[in-house]
Design an enzyme around this catalytic site. Structure first.
Site, PDB file in Angstrom:
ATOM      1  N   TYR A 155      -6.033   4.787  -8.774  1.00 22.04           N
ATOM      2  CA  TYR A 155      -6.845   3.582  -8.521  1.00 22.04           C
ATOM      3  C   TYR A 155      -8.297   3.992  -8.282  1.00 22.04           C
ATOM      4  O   TYR A 155      -9.230   3.425  -8.869  1.00 22.04           O
ATOM      5  CB  TYR A 155      -6.283   2.849  -7.306  1.00 22.04           C
ATOM      6  CG  TYR A 155      -7.041   1.597  -6.911  1.00 22.04           C
ATOM      7  CD1 TYR A 155      -6.853   0.407  -7.599  1.00 22.04           C
ATOM      8  CD2 TYR A 155      -7.936   1.607  -5.835  1.00 22.04           C
ATOM      9  CE1 TYR A 155      -7.537  -0.748  -7.236  1.00 22.04           C
ATOM     10  CE2 TYR A 155      -8.621   0.469  -5.467  1.00 22.04           C
ATOM     11  CZ  TYR A 155      -8.421  -0.710  -6.167  1.00 22.04           C
ATOM     12  OH  TYR A 155      -9.108  -1.855  -5.803  1.00 22.04           O
ATOM     13  N   ILE A 190     -10.265  -6.640   1.588  1.00 23.02           N
ATOM     14  CA  ILE A 190     -10.415  -8.102   1.615  1.00 23.02           C
ATOM     15  C   ILE A 190      -9.011  -8.707   1.689  1.00 23.02           C
ATOM     16  O   ILE A 190      -8.067  -8.174   1.093  1.00 23.02           O
ATOM     17  CB  ILE A 190     -11.139  -8.611   0.346  1.00 23.02           C
ATOM     18  CG1 ILE A 190     -12.428  -7.827   0.056  1.00 23.02           C
ATOM     19  CG2 ILE A 190     -11.446 -10.111   0.475  1.00 23.02           C
ATOM     20  CD1 ILE A 190     -13.556  -7.978   1.047  1.00 23.02           C
ATOM     21  N   THR A 192      -6.369 -10.438   0.501  1.00 24.18           N
ATOM     22  CA  THR A 192      -5.813 -11.022  -0.734  1.00 24.18           C
ATOM     23  C   THR A 192      -4.360 -10.552  -0.874  1.00 24.18           C
ATOM     24  O   THR A 192      -3.938  -9.616  -0.183  1.00 24.18           O
ATOM     25  CB  THR A 192      -6.574 -10.532  -1.985  1.00 24.18           C
ATOM     26  OG1 THR A 192      -6.272  -9.146  -2.182  1.00 24.18           O
ATOM     27  CG2 THR A 192      -8.069 -10.738  -1.884  1.00 24.18           C
ATOM     28  N   PRO A 193      -3.617 -11.151  -1.812  1.00 23.35           N
ATOM     29  CA  PRO A 193      -2.244 -10.680  -2.029  1.00 23.35           C
ATOM     30  C   PRO A 193      -2.175  -9.187  -2.350  1.00 23.35           C
ATOM     31  O   PRO A 193      -1.226  -8.502  -1.945  1.00 23.35           O
ATOM     32  CB  PRO A 193      -1.782 -11.526  -3.226  1.00 23.35           C
ATOM     33  CG  PRO A 193      -2.545 -12.812  -3.076  1.00 23.35           C
ATOM     34  CD  PRO A 193      -3.898 -12.407  -2.559  1.00 23.35           C
TER      35      PRO A 193
HETATM   36  N1  LIG Z   1      -8.581  -7.111  -2.173  1.00 26.18           N
HETATM   37  C1  LIG Z   1      -9.312  -6.062  -1.901  1.00 26.18           C
HETATM   38  O1  LIG Z   1      -9.406  -5.625  -0.758  1.00 26.18           O
HETATM   39  C2  LIG Z   1     -10.091  -5.362  -3.007  1.00 26.18           C
HETATM   40  C3  LIG Z   1     -10.965  -4.352  -2.638  1.00 26.18           C
HETATM   41  C4  LIG Z   1     -11.680  -3.705  -3.631  1.00 26.18           C
HETATM   42  C5  LIG Z   1     -11.537  -4.079  -4.941  1.00 26.18           C
HETATM   43  N2  LIG Z   1     -10.662  -5.065  -5.280  1.00 26.18           N
HETATM   44  C6  LIG Z   1     -10.533  -5.395  -6.702  1.00 26.18           C
HETATM   45  O2  LIG Z   1     -10.709  -6.775  -6.875  1.00 26.18           O
HETATM   46  C7  LIG Z   1      -9.945  -7.226  -7.974  1.00 26.18           C
HETATM   47  C8  LIG Z   1      -9.071  -8.399  -7.540  1.00 26.18           C
HETATM   48  O3  LIG Z   1      -8.200  -7.958  -6.528  1.00 26.18           O
HETATM   49  P1  LIG Z   1      -7.354  -8.954  -5.612  1.00 26.18           P
HETATM   50  O4  LIG Z   1      -7.320  -8.341  -4.273  1.00 26.18           O
HETATM   51  O5  LIG Z   1      -7.821 -10.335  -5.780  1.00 26.18           O
HETATM   52  O6  LIG Z   1      -5.900  -8.737  -6.256  1.00 26.18           O
HETATM   53  P2  LIG Z   1      -4.714  -9.773  -6.571  1.00 26.18           P
HETATM   54  O7  LIG Z   1      -3.519  -8.930  -6.797  1.00 26.18           O
HETATM   55  O8  LIG Z   1      -4.674 -10.843  -5.562  1.00 26.18           O
HETATM   56  O9  LIG Z   1      -5.192 -10.424  -7.957  1.00 26.18           O
HETATM   57  C9  LIG Z   1      -5.275  -9.655  -9.123  1.00 26.18           C
HETATM   58  C10 LIG Z   1      -4.983 -10.558 -10.316  1.00 26.18           C
HETATM   59  O10 LIG Z   1      -5.067  -9.747 -11.513  1.00 26.18           O
HETATM   60  C11 LIG Z   1      -3.994 -10.148 -12.351  1.00 26.18           C
HETATM   61  N3  LIG Z   1      -3.652  -9.077 -13.297  1.00 26.18           N
HETATM   62  C12 LIG Z   1      -2.977  -7.934 -13.052  1.00 26.18           C
HETATM   63  N4  LIG Z   1      -2.816  -7.238 -14.182  1.00 26.18           N
HETATM   64  C13 LIG Z   1      -3.417  -7.956 -15.167  1.00 26.18           C
HETATM   65  C14 LIG Z   1      -3.593  -7.765 -16.554  1.00 26.18           C
HETATM   66  N5  LIG Z   1      -3.105  -6.682 -17.188  1.00 26.18           N
HETATM   67  N6  LIG Z   1      -4.273  -8.695 -17.259  1.00 26.18           N
HETATM   68  C15 LIG Z   1      -4.766  -9.801 -16.649  1.00 26.18           C
HETATM   69  N7  LIG Z   1      -4.619 -10.046 -15.332  1.00 26.18           N
HETATM   70  C16 LIG Z   1      -3.949  -9.134 -14.611  1.00 26.18           C
HETATM   71  C17 LIG Z   1      -2.843 -10.478 -11.409  1.00 26.18           C
HETATM   72  O11 LIG Z   1      -1.867 -11.295 -12.051  1.00 26.18           O
HETATM   73  C18 LIG Z   1      -3.576 -11.177 -10.278  1.00 26.18           C
HETATM   74  O12 LIG Z   1      -3.646 -12.577 -10.483  1.00 26.18           O
HETATM   75  C19 LIG Z   1      -9.157  -6.022  -8.465  1.00 26.18           C
HETATM   76  O13 LIG Z   1      -9.824  -5.419  -9.551  1.00 26.18           O
HETATM   77  C20 LIG Z   1      -9.158  -5.109  -7.261  1.00 26.18           C
HETATM   78  O14 LIG Z   1      -8.975  -3.761  -7.597  1.00 26.18           O
HETATM   79  C21 LIG Z   1      -9.941  -5.714  -4.339  1.00 26.18           C
END
Ligand SMILES: NC(=O)c1ccc[n+]([C@@H]2O[C@H](COP(=O)([O-])OP(=O)(O)OC[C@H]3O[C@@H](n4cnc5c(N)ncnc54)[C@H](O)[C@@H]3O)[C@@H](O)[C@H]2O)c1
Length: 257
Positions: A155, A190, A192-193
């Protein structure tokens, strides 16, 4: 009385991974400020629910970001349906909780396919759609793209890749005088799920993953998705016209320590 102008009035956005978490919050926020939004995701049920919540100014399309053909179809859909594209948010992502010693090649490739191939394909095809009319690409990296994260090695590597992909796209646009900007944002934890699911995945992890997780400081409150959505909104809008190739941490100062 004249209604206030929305910060995205007249603009069209495409948000990947819009069914959940940060993508959902971003799609809702952009629409609230006047954007028409194509919400895409592999989760059809969740994505359709978000588009429905937004209303007539949104549409959902199933779109796996690892598929070049599906990127082409999504770009075709957004330009046909809404007449153009001004903002692309490469948000879809997954996290595989495995240390360097426990990660299989298959897991590594899956992690790279979604997080890095997905952002690459988005930049490539999104830029083509925006190179005449202009626009803004916002790539979701992570604090894990700024500092090493032993429990999620693939990751972290994928998000580091997103960081420099972003700068290369921004520099390309500058050198060719294309009216497209590209920036990366780097959230800390953050609510989130994805973040909530980390705990569930840990029991299946290998022994060295559990050992490094033990040493990780996970204290401190989680941020809110709306805070990230507001940053994406700023970068997607013309308010950030001079910001290109930047990496912006949104982590309460975590990586400044
Ligand atoms: N939540 C955090 O703390 C955090 C921190 C840093 C970065 N991020 C980044 O933010 C972004 C969103 O994260 P989140 O926390 O909302 O996650 P999440 O799991 O809640 O949402 C991610 C979404 O991406 C979709 N997804 C997964 N694989 C996919 C694919 N191959 N094609 C299309 N859609 C796909 C999932 O179905 C889901 O709806 C991600 O890139 C994550 O790495 C999140």
């Amino acid at each position: 009385m004249i209604p206030p102008m929305g910060r995205m009035d007249g603009k069209v956005a495409l948000v990947t991974g819009a069914a959940s978490g940060l993508g959902k919050a971003t799609a809702l926020r952009l629409a609230e400020e006047g954007a028409r939004v194509l919400c895409t995701d592999v989760d059809t049920e969740g994505g359709e629910a978000v588009a429905k919540e937004i209303g007539a100014s949104a549409h959902f399309q199933r779109h796996d970001v690892t598929s070049e053909a599906q990127w082409e179809a999504a770009l075709h859909e957004v330009t046909e349906r809404f007449g153009g594209l001004h903002a692309l948010v490469n948000n879809a992502g997954i996290v595989i909780v495995r240390s360097i010693e426990d990660t299989s090649l298959e897991e590594w490739r899956r992690q790279m396919a979604v997080n890095l191939d997905g952002a690459f394909l988005g930049c490539k095809h999104g830029l083509r759609a925006m190179r005449e009319g202009g626009g803004s690409i916002v790539n979701l990296s992570s604090v894990a793209g700024l500092v090493g994260q032993p429990p999620f090695v693939a990751y972290s590597a994928s998000k580091g890749g997103v960081r420099l992909l972003t700068k290369s796209v921004a520099a390309h646009c500058l050198q060719l005088a294309l009216p497209v900007r590209c920036n990366s944002i780097h959230p800390g934890g953050i609510d989130t799920p994805m973040t909530r699911s980390l705990g569930e995945k840990i029991p299946g992890a290998g022994p060295t993953t559990l050992a490094v997780l033990d040493k990780m400081d996970v204290s401190g409150p989680l941020g809110r998705p709306i805070d990230v959505a507001n940053l994406v909104l700023f970068l997607a809008s013309d308010e950030s016209q001079l910001i290109n190739g930047a990496e912006i941490a949104i982590d309460g100062g975590l990586v400044a320590l």
